[in-house]
Design an enzyme around this catalytic site. Structure first.
Site, PDB file in Angstrom:
ATOM      1  CG  HIS A  24       1.631  -0.984  -8.969  1.00 25.48           C
ATOM      2  ND1 HIS A  24       0.322  -1.414  -9.016  1.00 25.48           N
ATOM      3  CD2 HIS A  24       1.899  -0.533 -10.223  1.00 25.48           C
ATOM      4  CE1 HIS A  24      -0.174  -1.230 -10.218  1.00 25.48           C
ATOM      5  NE2 HIS A  24       0.773  -0.679 -10.965  1.00 25.48           N
ATOM      6  CG  HIS A  26       3.976   2.032 -14.222  1.00 28.09           C
ATOM      7  ND1 HIS A  26       4.039   0.917 -15.036  1.00 28.09           N
ATOM      8  CD2 HIS A  26       2.911   1.840 -13.407  1.00 28.09           C
ATOM      9  CE1 HIS A  26       3.044   0.094 -14.722  1.00 28.09           C
ATOM     10  NE2 HIS A  26       2.356   0.635 -13.739  1.00 28.09           N
ATOM     11  CD  GLU A 229      -5.909  -0.515 -13.918  1.00 28.81           C
ATOM     12  OE1 GLU A 229      -5.833   0.671 -13.580  1.00 28.81           O
ATOM     13  OE2 GLU A 229      -5.201  -1.011 -14.817  1.00 28.81           O
TER      14      GLU A 229
END
Length: 366
Positions: A24, A26, A229
């Protein structure tokens, strides 16, 4: 600074030595300051603030950035706080990348920085909607990034697979088109489909992208969904039931639903947790009150990741060490975290097996 001791001390250096995966993170959140200085100069664009404080968070965790488009709407004015401002900052960064050479160089540098943290394999998330100079040329963007990753791997650096991400505000038809394109053309290094973006803007996107993720599943692509989230457990249920998610990015609010926790544990769906990101963006005040410990105690497989390491000023070894300290993990438990990271990845089976074998030989005594 050390973590809890079991057979031996857990340190950042020891964590770096572990062969591991990150699942995870980006690409949009991995531009270091030097990258932005070079790119802004090449583009002839001014920085949005003093270089020394470019990554500083404002009063409400907002980044002071120029007005840019985020996900199909104008967000006027600089310095909007929280995740909205953060996403605008990512848009500005990616908008500086104009050429194939710049994209490939960013990919290469990303792999080098992953290697510096001892990461052997990464599933990196790439959301083409952030890269405004490449609209209508998304295939060319992915090809340029893949070329940079190819060169990095040839040079002995971290192997990288790409998870192409939809933006939550995109339409169902746009999502299905992206999935069909990936399934048909099989762009080099693309291993999965993702969805990310501001959950508050589109908290219930499961039904919208069900067709896209069904196409991805039928094509044998990995599926990972950024949810749970700022949105609640219902969004995680949607990711499981409608999007065939194999992984959940964040997913921390699953802790509010005991039935969901059992489902995640029973089905072996891992959560790609990013504690420092959650704290920095104001979801939790500190690691002591972060739910990662409760998730682990409930039997859910958790990996620890950086999310957007450059603007959040973090590294994977720092994230792992902080969690080890907070939860009292010894070396054996941290090796298990590394094994879980490898198992959760979309790496080729032979890569996962090789890393597992290496981890099983890691000495636990000093």
């Amino acid at each position: 600074m050390t973590g809890s001791t079991g057979d031996a001390t857990v340190t950042a250096d020891w964590i770096r030595s572990l062969p591991k995966a990150e699942v995870h993170v980006h690409l949009e959140g991995s531009f270091e300051l030097i990258d932005l200085l070079e790119l802004a100069k090449a583009a002839g664009e001014p920085l949005p603030g003093p270089a020394a404080t470019l990554f500083d968070l404002g009063t409400h965790h907002g980044f002071a950035v120029p007005e840019v488009t985020t996900g199909g709407g104008r967000d006027n004015g600089a310095g909007v706080g929280g995740l909205t401002g953060f996403l605008r900052f990512l848009d500005w960064q990616c908008g500086l990348v104009r050429t194939r050479e710049q994209a490939a160089r960013h990919a290469y540098r990303f792999a080098a920085r992953q290697s510096a943290s001892g990461v052997a394999y990464t599933d990196v998330i790439v959301n083409p909607t952030h890269w405004r100079a490449w609209r209508g040329r998304e295939a060319a963007l992915l090809a340029a990034l893949a070329a940079g990753f190819d060169e990095a791997e040839q040079d002995g650096l971290c192997a990288v697979g790409i998870c192409v991400s939809l933006l939550r505000q995109q339409s169902s038809a746009e999502g299905a088109d992206v999935a069909r394109w990936i399934a048909r053309d099989r762009p080099h290094r693309v291993v999965g489909l993702s969805v990310d973006g501001d959950e508050r803007a589109a908290p219930r996107s499961g039904a919208r992208f069900a067709e896209a993720f069904t196409i991805a599943r039928d094509a044998g692509l990995g599926r990972t969904v950024h949810t749970g989230e700022s949105s609640g457990p219902d969004s995680v249920w949607e990711a499981l039931d409608l999007l065939h998610a194999q992984r959940i990015d964040h997913g921390i609010r699953a802790v509010e639903d005991p039935v969901l926790l059992r489902r995640l544990a029973d089905d072996g769906v891992s959560l790609g947790v990013c504690p420092h990101s959650n704290i920095t963006l104001g979801l939790y005040p500190d690691l002591a009150r972060h739910p990662i410990g409760r998730l682990v105690a409930a039997g859910v497989t958790v990996t620890v990741n950086t999310d957007d390491p450059a603007p959040l000023r973090t590294t994977l070894e720092a994230e792992w060490l902080a969690v080890a300290e907070s939860l009292g993990w010894d070396r054996e438990r941290v090796v298990r975290l590394a094994l879980d990271s490898v198992a959760a990845s979309f790496a080729p089976a032979e890569t996962r097996e090789r890393l597992r074998a290496q981890l099983e030989r890691v000495p636990l005594a000093a």
